[in-house]
Motif scaffolding. Structure first.
Motif, mmCIF file in Angstrom:
data_model
loop_
_atom_site.group_PDB
_atom_site.id
_atom_site.type_symbol
_atom_site.label_atom_id
_atom_site.label_comp_id
_atom_site.label_asym_id
_atom_site.label_seq_id
_atom_site.Cartn_x
_atom_site.Cartn_y
_atom_site.Cartn_z
ATOM 1 N N ASP A 146 1.000 6.408 10.113
ATOM 2 C CA ASP A 146 1.897 6.044 9.169
ATOM 3 C C ASP A 146 1.981 6.965 8.092
ATOM 4 O OD1 ASP A 146 3.453 4.443 7.434
ATOM 5 O OD2 ASP A 146 2.388 2.675 7.698
ATOM 6 N N LEU A 192 1.143 5.702 4.352
ATOM 7 C CA LEU A 192 -0.342 5.247 3.884
ATOM 8 C C LEU A 192 -0.928 6.594 3.051
ATOM 9 C CD1 LEU A 192 -1.294 3.198 6.902
ATOM 10 C CD2 LEU A 192 -0.614 2.340 4.720
ATOM 11 N N GLU A 229 -5.856 4.234 1.613
ATOM 12 C CA GLU A 229 -5.182 2.956 2.245
ATOM 13 C C GLU A 229 -5.457 2.916 3.560
ATOM 14 O OE1 GLU A 229 -1.255 2.176 -0.561
ATOM 15 O OE2 GLU A 229 -1.340 3.303 1.048
ATOM 16 N N LEU A 230 -5.566 4.067 4.268
ATOM 17 C CA LEU A 230 -5.925 4.109 5.657
ATOM 18 C C LEU A 230 -7.305 3.918 6.086
ATOM 19 C CD1 LEU A 230 -4.990 4.692 8.521
ATOM 20 C CD2 LEU A 230 -5.222 7.222 8.197
ATOM 21 N N LYS A 257 -7.943 0.128 6.125
ATOM 22 C CA LYS A 257 -7.114 -0.484 7.287
ATOM 23 C C LYS A 257 -7.857 -0.250 8.435
ATOM 24 C CE LYS A 257 -2.646 -0.408 9.887
ATOM 25 N NZ LYS A 257 -1.245 0.032 9.849
#
Length: 323
Positions: free
Chosen positions: A274, A277, A281-282, A285
């Motif tokens: 993505d 991101l 943020e990744l 996740k």
């Protein structure tokens, strides 16, 4: 009679000096004293080792003889990989009843970055790589800590089995070439200072996320149930070990175990690339996905006794784990 006393003490002293000389022959005397005990326990252990080696050889021949025969007709590195993988697969099956759940989550003909929880010894990764290579003919490249590359004999392992120190550039290049790669963000720190509660110890490490974003590949979290029950690090002197590690970056914390507990590796759902991101943020996740695997498949805190019982129960009742 009184005159004989000095002679008797002289004889005793001579015997002690001759046969039980503390400075010269104490080791020999102690070995002689303990020999019956050593024989009593050592010989049965040797028999067990021989039986275990025999079972491993027979298992390798039964399941992988065709693959090995084909491999030896190609280059030596490929043959060596197949042989090593077959041996590790046999070890995992016999000693830990090793299984993988969720292999269908690994996409075919597509580069993938595996992110895994790092045990005290990542023996589950050895089993996982071996089984994937034997059954899918795909070698998973791995990132290892730099101290390993200073160990004598490691160079040939890293060359044949594709183990690298792992900069962002080299990892990204491997994935862009269509290969699979495995990284543990926690690394040696997580291996040395993790415990039976299986908390991720990644700190602010974002390297794996930057690699995935640069190579535009999927990330698959993997976790092995009871990994911390197979091998553990000592819990005493934690502050001292932390200081030593901070100063040397070397894993000095003693490890114990090798218990034949049940090991099952769970392969999570792929996390697609993505571009919206950030690396931070990744990371969050992926960490959340891996923590979900741990919560779902690992009873906390981990128990060596329970893990051993799971092995017996699994063998007797042929229980299947949910994907």
């Amino acid at each position: 009679m009184i005159s004989l006393v000095p002679n008797i003490w002289q004889m005793i002293g001579g015997f002690i000096v001759e046969y039980i000389d503390i400075d010269v022959d104490f080791t020999l005397w102690l070995s002689w004293l303990l020999m019956p005990l050593l024989i009593t326990f050592l010989l049965p252990l040797v028999i067990v080792v021989l039986l275990y080696a025999t079972a491993s050889i027979l298992y390798v021949y039964k399941l992988h003889r065709a693959r090995l025969r084909h491999a030896y007709e190609t280059d030596w590195k490929n043959a060596a990989r197949n042989t090593v993988a077959a041996v590790w697969d046999a070890h995992g099956w016999i000693w830990h009843g090793y299984e993988i759940v969720g292999l269908n989550n690994i996409p075919e003909n597509e580069p993938v970055l595996f992110v895994y929880y790092h045990g005290a010894i990542p023996i589950d990764l050895y089993y996982f790589i071996s089984k994937v290579f034997l059954y899918n003919s795909k070698l998973i490249h791995t990132v290892a800590d730099r101290f390993l590359f200073k160990v004598p004999g490691w160079s040939i392992i890293s060359d044949v089995l594709k183990v690298i120190p792992g900069t962002i550039q080299t990892c990204s290049s491997i994935l862009k070439e269509g290969n699979m790669l495995a990284i543990s963000p926690g690394g040696v720190y997580e291996a040395q200072f993790g415990d039976c509660y299986y908390r991720l110890m990644w700190k602010k490490r974002l390297g794996f996320a930057k690699v995935a974003l640069d190579a535009k590949v999927k990330i698959i979290p993997i976790f092995t149930r009871n990994l911390r029950e197979a091998f553990r690090t000592v819990s005493w002197g934690r502050r001292i070990w932390l200081r030593i590690y901070a100063a040397t970056r070397f894993p000095f914390v003693p490890i114990f175990g090798g218990f034949p507990v049940k090991l099952v590796t769970f392969v999570g759902k792929p996390i697609s690339y993505d571009s919206s991101l950030s690396a931070e943020e990744l990371q969050v996740k992926v960490a959340t996905a891996l923590e979900d695997l741990i919560k779902k498949h690992q009873k906390l805190p981990g128990s060596i006794t329970r893990a051993l019982l799971e092995r017996v129960y699994q063998m007797s009742s042929d229980v299947r784990y949910e994907e």
